[in-house]
Design an enzyme around this catalytic site. Structure first.
Site, PDB file in Angstrom:
ATOM      1  N   LEU A 171      66.266   2.504  22.933  1.00  0.00           N
ATOM      2  CA  LEU A 171      64.870   2.929  22.750  1.00  0.00           C
ATOM      3  C   LEU A 171      64.778   4.404  22.366  1.00  0.00           C
ATOM      4  O   LEU A 171      63.879   4.806  21.637  1.00  0.00           O
ATOM      5  CB  LEU A 171      64.062   2.676  24.031  1.00  0.00           C
ATOM      6  CG  LEU A 171      63.763   1.205  24.348  1.00  0.00           C
ATOM      7  CD1 LEU A 171      63.129   1.072  25.727  1.00  0.00           C
ATOM      8  CD2 LEU A 171      62.842   0.597  23.291  1.00  0.00           C
ATOM      9  N   GLY A 176      67.060  11.405  25.351  1.00  0.00           N
ATOM     10  CA  GLY A 176      66.526  12.711  25.733  1.00  0.00           C
ATOM     11  C   GLY A 176      67.699  13.663  25.868  1.00  0.00           C
ATOM     12  O   GLY A 176      68.838  13.287  25.592  1.00  0.00           O
ATOM     13  N   GLY A 177      67.430  14.876  26.321  1.00  0.00           N
ATOM     14  CA  GLY A 177      68.486  15.870  26.456  1.00  0.00           C
ATOM     15  C   GLY A 177      69.586  15.424  27.409  1.00  0.00           C
ATOM     16  O   GLY A 177      70.771  15.649  27.153  1.00  0.00           O
ATOM     17  N   LYS A 193      66.817   3.498  31.987  1.00  0.00           N
ATOM     18  CA  LYS A 193      67.133   4.893  31.669  1.00  0.00           C
ATOM     19  C   LYS A 193      68.379   5.314  32.437  1.00  0.00           C
ATOM     20  O   LYS A 193      68.412   5.216  33.659  1.00  0.00           O
ATOM     21  CB  LYS A 193      65.952   5.775  32.054  1.00  0.00           C
ATOM     22  CG  LYS A 193      66.177   7.240  31.826  1.00  0.00           C
ATOM     23  CD  LYS A 193      64.877   7.976  31.956  1.00  0.00           C
ATOM     24  CE  LYS A 193      65.070   9.422  31.561  1.00  0.00           C
ATOM     25  NZ  LYS A 193      63.814  10.037  31.183  1.00  0.00           N
ATOM     26  N   ASP A 223      56.706  17.904  33.885  1.00  0.00           N
ATOM     27  CA  ASP A 223      57.315  17.779  32.549  1.00  0.00           C
ATOM     28  C   ASP A 223      56.396  16.979  31.620  1.00  0.00           C
ATOM     29  O   ASP A 223      56.828  16.032  30.970  1.00  0.00           O
ATOM     30  CB  ASP A 223      58.691  17.108  32.692  1.00  0.00           C
ATOM     31  CG  ASP A 223      59.545  17.274  31.434  1.00  0.00           C
ATOM     32  OD1 ASP A 223      59.270  18.203  30.642  1.00  0.00           O
ATOM     33  OD2 ASP A 223      60.478  16.481  31.249  1.00  0.00           O
TER      34      ASP A 223
HETATM   35  N1  ADP Z   1      59.468   2.880  29.699  1.00  0.00           N
HETATM   36  C1  ADP Z   1      59.713   3.056  28.398  1.00  0.00           C
HETATM   37  N2  ADP Z   1      59.334   2.132  27.480  1.00  0.00           N
HETATM   38  C2  ADP Z   1      59.578   2.333  26.160  1.00  0.00           C
HETATM   39  N3  ADP Z   1      60.174   3.435  25.649  1.00  0.00           N
HETATM   40  C3  ADP Z   1      60.570   4.386  26.509  1.00  0.00           C
HETATM   41  C4  ADP Z   1      60.372   4.257  27.912  1.00  0.00           C
HETATM   42  N4  ADP Z   1      60.853   5.377  28.522  1.00  0.00           N
HETATM   43  C5  ADP Z   1      61.320   6.155  27.540  1.00  0.00           C
HETATM   44  N5  ADP Z   1      61.162   5.574  26.319  1.00  0.00           N
HETATM   45  C6  ADP Z   1      61.544   6.142  25.024  1.00  0.00           C
HETATM   46  O1  ADP Z   1      62.835   6.707  25.105  1.00  0.00           O
HETATM   47  C7  ADP Z   1      62.848   8.008  24.520  1.00  0.00           C
HETATM   48  C8  ADP Z   1      63.766   8.927  25.338  1.00  0.00           C
HETATM   49  O2  ADP Z   1      63.183   9.151  26.596  1.00  0.00           O
HETATM   50  P1  ADP Z   1      63.762  10.222  27.616  1.00  0.00           P
HETATM   51  O3  ADP Z   1      65.199   9.939  27.879  1.00  0.00           O
HETATM   52  O4  ADP Z   1      62.836  10.253  28.789  1.00  0.00           O
HETATM   53  O5  ADP Z   1      63.730  11.609  26.853  1.00  0.00           O
HETATM   54  P2  ADP Z   1      62.517  12.520  26.404  1.00  0.00           P
HETATM   55  O6  ADP Z   1      61.311  12.117  27.208  1.00  0.00           O
HETATM   56  O7  ADP Z   1      62.956  13.905  26.707  1.00  0.00           O
HETATM   57  O8  ADP Z   1      62.367  12.256  24.927  1.00  0.00           O
HETATM   58  C9  ADP Z   1      61.403   8.497  24.487  1.00  0.00           C
HETATM   59  O9  ADP Z   1      61.135   9.098  23.270  1.00  0.00           O
HETATM   60  C10 ADP Z   1      60.562   7.235  24.653  1.00  0.00           C
HETATM   61  O10 ADP Z   1      59.908   6.913  23.453  1.00  0.00           O
HETATM   62 MG    MG Z   2      60.965  11.155  28.946  1.00  0.00          MG
END
Ligand code: ADP
Ligand code: MG
Length: 207
Positions: free
Chosen positions: A21, A24-25, A44, A137
């Site tokens: 999906l 992130g960092g 995640k 955040d």
């Molecule tokens: N519950 C979720 N359902 C669908 N997409 C998600 C969900 N959580 C996160 N994402 C997607 O995954 C991507 C990465 O998320 P994340 O690891 O939290 O990093 P960040 O928020 O810093 O971009 C986000 O851009 C988001 O679109």
């Molecule tokens: Mg996020």
């Protein structure tokens, strides 16, 4: 199997990976099937380096529990959070749609849409603040949107409970400074809530 690249079909922690999906960092988010309940989730996984940081680990586990207690239509429901095989993870509702970061990339929003989105984020934050939880955040990629532009605020992972004296851990010149609980509560009440409120308008205000 490397942390950064799980292939479609691989199984871990009772979930089967269906696709990526986003990243992130310090995390990667997969679309996965919960093999016990036969439903789709967003899984995640946090960087293994974070599980090695004792302070982060403790906070993550405690704060995931608090975040999971938030029951609000505009907050992403958390199904499971924990640690397995030296890796911290969160399983949460899969929000099928987009996020505000993507939406802003696609072009300017009308005033009406902007107000609609801000109101939902503010409502979720209000709800959390009333329960002593601060997001810390609020940013466009944490504002998930379903296809009807219903907002799900994600990643309360850095949340701290305002009444918790541990909130008084401050970093100063690489030292950790512990505040007395009362001072910590006063600081916590003022500063982080303001941080969240600023986070609502900033990304949309640029448009
Ligand atoms: N519950 C979720 N359902 C669908 N997409 C998600 C969900 N959580 C996160 N994402 C997607 O995954 C991507 C990465 O998320 P994340 O690891 O939290 O990093 P960040 O928020 O810093 O971009 C986000 O851009 C988001 O679109
Ligand atoms: Mg996020």
């Amino acid at each position: 199997m490397s942390f950064s690249d799980l292939s479609v079909g691989s199984e871990l922690l009772g979930y089967r990976v269906e696709g990526l999906l986003g990243r992130g960092g310090m995390s990667v988010v997969y679309l996965a099937e919960d093999l016990r309940l036969r439903r789709r989730v967003a899984l995640k996984l946090l960087s293994p380096a974070l599980a090695g940081d004792e302070l982060f680990r403790e906070r993550f586990l405690a704060e995931s529990e608090l975040a999971a207690s938030l029951d609000h239509p505009c907050v992403v429901p958390i199904y499971e959070a924990g640690e397995a095989d030296g890796r911290l993870f969160i399983a949460m509702r899969y929000v099928e749609g987009s996020d505000l970061k993507q939406l802003l990339r696609d072009g300017p929003l009308t005033a009406e849409r902007t107000v609609g989105l801000c109101a939902q984020v503010a409502d979720a934050l209000d709800f959390a603040h009333e329960r002593g939880l601060v997001h810390r955040d609020v940013k466009p990629s944490n504002v998930l949107l379903d296809r009807r532009e219903h907002v799900y605020l994600a990643d309360f992972g850095l949340t701290k409970r305002l009444a918790d004296p541990r909130v008084g851990v401050l970093r100063s010149r690489r030292r950790r400074v512990l505040l007395r609980p009362r001072a910590a509560r006063l600081r916590a009440r003022r500063a982080p809530c303001r941080l969240d409120v600023g986070g609502v308008g900033r990304p949309l205000g640029r448009r």
